[in-house]
Design a protein around this motif. Structure first.
Motif, PDB file in Angstrom:
ATOM      1  N   GLY A 131       0.827  -1.205   0.000  1.00 50.16           N
ATOM      2  CA  GLY A 131       0.000   0.000   0.000  1.00 50.16           C
ATOM      3  C   GLY A 131       0.857   1.247   0.000  1.00 50.16           C
ATOM      4  O   GLY A 131       2.091   1.188  -0.061  1.00 50.16           O
ATOM      5  N   VAL A 132       0.192   2.406   0.077  1.00 49.48           N
ATOM      6  CA  VAL A 132       0.894   3.687   0.067  1.00 49.48           C
ATOM      7  C   VAL A 132       0.579   4.447   1.344  1.00 49.48           C
ATOM      8  O   VAL A 132      -0.415   4.200   2.022  1.00 49.48           O
ATOM      9  CB  VAL A 132       0.490   4.533  -1.168  1.00 49.48           C
ATOM     10  CG1 VAL A 132       0.861   3.810  -2.454  1.00 49.48           C
ATOM     11  CG2 VAL A 132      -1.011   4.855  -1.157  1.00 49.48           C
ATOM     12  N   ALA A 143       0.566  11.068   6.823  1.00 52.92           N
ATOM     13  CA  ALA A 143       1.644  10.211   7.322  1.00 52.92           C
ATOM     14  C   ALA A 143       2.952  10.973   7.525  1.00 52.92           C
ATOM     15  O   ALA A 143       3.641  10.786   8.538  1.00 52.92           O
ATOM     16  CB  ALA A 143       1.861   9.040   6.369  1.00 52.92           C
ATOM     17  N   ALA A 144       3.326  11.841   6.581  1.00 50.40           N
ATOM     18  CA  ALA A 144       4.597  12.562   6.696  1.00 50.40           C
ATOM     19  C   ALA A 144       4.632  13.416   7.954  1.00 50.40           C
ATOM     20  O   ALA A 144       5.655  13.505   8.633  1.00 50.40           O
ATOM     21  CB  ALA A 144       4.824  13.419   5.456  1.00 50.40           C
ATOM     22  N   GLN A 145       3.515  14.031   8.283  1.00 47.01           N
ATOM     23  CA  GLN A 145       3.430  14.880   9.469  1.00 47.01           C
ATOM     24  C   GLN A 145       3.504  14.065  10.755  1.00 47.01           C
ATOM     25  O   GLN A 145       4.099  14.487  11.747  1.00 47.01           O
ATOM     26  CB  GLN A 145       2.124  15.679   9.430  1.00 47.01           C
ATOM     27  CG  GLN A 145       1.879  16.548  10.653  1.00 47.01           C
ATOM     28  CD  GLN A 145       0.520  17.231  10.599  1.00 47.01           C
ATOM     29  OE1 GLN A 145      -0.181  17.173   9.585  1.00 47.01           O
ATOM     30  NE2 GLN A 145       0.149  17.879  11.695  1.00 47.01           N
ATOM     31  N   LEU A 146       2.914  12.863  10.725  1.00 46.62           N
ATOM     32  CA  LEU A 146       2.780  12.082  11.946  1.00 46.62           C
ATOM     33  C   LEU A 146       3.866  11.023  12.118  1.00 46.62           C
ATOM     34  O   LEU A 146       4.158  10.615  13.243  1.00 46.62           O
ATOM     35  CB  LEU A 146       1.402  11.400  11.968  1.00 46.62           C
ATOM     36  CG  LEU A 146       0.215  12.358  12.017  1.00 46.62           C
ATOM     37  CD1 LEU A 146      -1.073  11.622  11.669  1.00 46.62           C
ATOM     38  CD2 LEU A 146       0.099  12.992  13.389  1.00 46.62           C
ATOM     39  N   VAL A 147       4.450  10.574  11.011  1.00 47.46           N
ATOM     40  CA  VAL A 147       5.443   9.504  11.069  1.00 47.46           C
ATOM     41  C   VAL A 147       6.841  10.015  10.760  1.00 47.46           C
ATOM     42  O   VAL A 147       7.805   9.665  11.447  1.00 47.46           O
ATOM     43  CB  VAL A 147       5.070   8.365  10.086  1.00 47.46           C
ATOM     44  CG1 VAL A 147       6.104   7.248  10.143  1.00 47.46           C
ATOM     45  CG2 VAL A 147       3.685   7.829  10.408  1.00 47.46           C
ATOM     46  N   GLY A 148       6.957  10.829   9.741  1.00 49.61           N
ATOM     47  CA  GLY A 148       8.254  11.343   9.329  1.00 49.61           C
ATOM     48  C   GLY A 148       8.226  11.722   7.867  1.00 49.61           C
ATOM     49  O   GLY A 148       7.345  11.286   7.106  1.00 49.61           O
ATOM     50  N   GLU A 149       9.182  12.530   7.442  1.00 47.38           N
ATOM     51  CA  GLU A 149       9.193  13.038   6.071  1.00 47.38           C
ATOM     52  C   GLU A 149       9.313  11.934   5.028  1.00 47.38           C
ATOM     53  O   GLU A 149       8.919  12.112   3.877  1.00 47.38           O
ATOM     54  CB  GLU A 149      10.334  14.044   5.898  1.00 47.38           C
ATOM     55  CG  GLU A 149      10.145  15.330   6.700  1.00 47.38           C
ATOM     56  CD  GLU A 149      11.242  16.330   6.423  1.00 47.38           C
ATOM     57  OE1 GLU A 149      12.142  16.011   5.610  1.00 47.38           O
ATOM     58  OE2 GLU A 149      11.201  17.425   7.007  1.00 47.38           O
ATOM     59  N   VAL A 158      -1.059   4.213   6.927  1.00 48.54           N
ATOM     60  CA  VAL A 158      -1.167   3.780   5.549  1.00 48.54           C
ATOM     61  C   VAL A 158      -2.496   4.273   4.978  1.00 48.54           C
ATOM     62  O   VAL A 158      -3.478   4.469   5.718  1.00 48.54           O
ATOM     63  CB  VAL A 158      -1.072   2.239   5.453  1.00 48.54           C
ATOM     64  CG1 VAL A 158      -2.274   1.581   6.113  1.00 48.54           C
ATOM     65  CG2 VAL A 158      -0.921   1.776   4.012  1.00 48.54           C
ATOM     66  N   ASP A 159      -2.537   4.516   3.696  1.00 53.16           N
ATOM     67  CA  ASP A 159      -3.771   4.967   3.038  1.00 53.16           C
ATOM     68  C   ASP A 159      -4.835   3.874   3.113  1.00 53.16           C
ATOM     69  O   ASP A 159      -4.568   2.704   2.847  1.00 53.16           O
ATOM     70  CB  ASP A 159      -3.481   5.316   1.579  1.00 53.16           C
ATOM     71  CG  ASP A 159      -4.711   5.805   0.856  1.00 53.16           C
ATOM     72  OD1 ASP A 159      -5.091   6.963   1.059  1.00 53.16           O
ATOM     73  OD2 ASP A 159      -5.295   5.008   0.095  1.00 53.16           O
ATOM     74  N   HIS A 160      -6.061   4.262   3.475  1.00 50.29           N
ATOM     75  CA  HIS A 160      -7.136   3.301   3.667  1.00 50.29           C
ATOM     76  C   HIS A 160      -8.186   3.325   2.552  1.00 50.29           C
ATOM     77  O   HIS A 160      -9.289   2.793   2.728  1.00 50.29           O
ATOM     78  CB  HIS A 160      -7.847   3.570   5.005  1.00 50.29           C
ATOM     79  CG  HIS A 160      -7.113   3.016   6.189  1.00 50.29           C
ATOM     80  ND1 HIS A 160      -7.403   3.381   7.486  1.00 50.29           N
ATOM     81  CD2 HIS A 160      -6.098   2.127   6.268  1.00 50.29           C
ATOM     82  CE1 HIS A 160      -6.603   2.740   8.323  1.00 50.29           C
ATOM     83  NE2 HIS A 160      -5.808   1.982   7.609  1.00 50.29           N
ATOM     84  N   ASP A 207      -8.209   6.217  10.329  1.00 54.74           N
ATOM     85  CA  ASP A 207      -6.796   6.353   9.968  1.00 54.74           C
ATOM     86  C   ASP A 207      -5.916   5.993  11.160  1.00 54.74           C
ATOM     87  O   ASP A 207      -6.231   6.335  12.315  1.00 54.74           O
ATOM     88  CB  ASP A 207      -6.497   7.787   9.532  1.00 54.74           C
ATOM     89  CG  ASP A 207      -7.087   8.123   8.176  1.00 54.74           C
ATOM     90  OD1 ASP A 207      -7.452   7.182   7.444  1.00 54.74           O
ATOM     91  OD2 ASP A 207      -7.183   9.320   7.849  1.00 54.74           O
ATOM     92  N   GLY A 208      -4.815   5.319  10.898  1.00 52.37           N
ATOM     93  CA  GLY A 208      -3.892   4.940  11.963  1.00 52.37           C
ATOM     94  C   GLY A 208      -4.356   3.761  12.795  1.00 52.37           C
ATOM     95  O   GLY A 208      -3.709   3.415  13.794  1.00 52.37           O
TER      96      GLY A 208
END
Length: 216
Positions: A31-32, A37-43, A168-170, A193-194
């Motif tokens: 998946g993508v 995600a970038a804001q919450l997990v990392g760039e 991950v995109d749902h 999400d999440g």
């Protein structure tokens, strides 16, 4: 005619090349990353880019030392088409699944001779916390129980879920969820999400035909 081969190995038998193939399959098809995600997990987790998992992390997180683990795969005409990692710990005669995809939940329940609309939510409620706490898989151990099954005051639409922080995109799972809900009485609630759905099933021993799995 396609040739399908099912194989199973104990965790200690899984080679680096097998993990490399598994890593490639995951990274190209899982998946993508989702919108936030970038804001919450990392760039590195740019929205729309593929979620990747290298073979080192596969070994460390899904085949940890001192744990009874198995790896199952299916090849079609010599090419890896699907696989699964499974680990066993303290709770016998129970199987659990965390997944954001309704199809995985439906398949897991069917594999053990039941249907998704007849699962016992009280069974999940009774055993989920203890099973997750005892897990040697960090991803499972660190997940947080969410939903009305575990908190009667939860009015979010979640029923039996875990907050994994895996953004991950749902889009595809939500489309599948809508389809499943048109077919059956879906018991696990909404998907946020999440988060992922949580299943805990009792394994009923029964006589089965000769296994299609072959060990190398």
């Amino acid at each position: 005619m396609e040739k399908q081969v099912f194989e199973r190995w104990d965790g200690s038998q899984v080679t680096g090349s097998m993990l490399q193939e598994a890593s490639q399959l995951f990274s190209e098809h899982y998946g993508v990353w989702g919108e936030h995600a970038a804001q919450l997990v990392g760039e590195f987790a740019k929205a729309g880019s593929y979620v990747r998992l290298n073979k080192r992390r596969l070994r460390a997180e899904y085949l940890p030392d001192d744990t009874e683990c198995s790896y199952v795969r299916v090849t079609v005409d010599g090419h890896l088409a699907g696989n699964a990692f499974a680990c066993r710990w303290a709770y016998n005669n129970k199987i659990g699944l965390m997944s954001s995809h309704p199809a995985a939940c439906v398949a897991a329940v069917k594999a053990f001779g039941s249907s998704i609309d007849t699962i016992r939510l009280d069974f999940i409620e009774e055993y989920a916390k203890g099973i997750m706490k005892a897990s040697l898989i960090r991803y499972i151990k660190d997940a947080k129980l969410r939903g009305s099954l575990f908190d009667p005051e939860n009015a979010s639409g979640l029923v039996s879920s875990v907050d994994t922080g895996f953004w991950v995109d749902h889009t595809e799972p939500l489309e599948a969820l809508a389809w499943v809900r048109d077919m059956v009485d879906w018991p696990l609630g909404d998907l946020h999400d999440g988060h992922e759905f949580l299943l805990v099933l009792e394994v009923r021993h029964r006589t089965r035909p000769k296994s299609r799995f072959t060990s190398s």
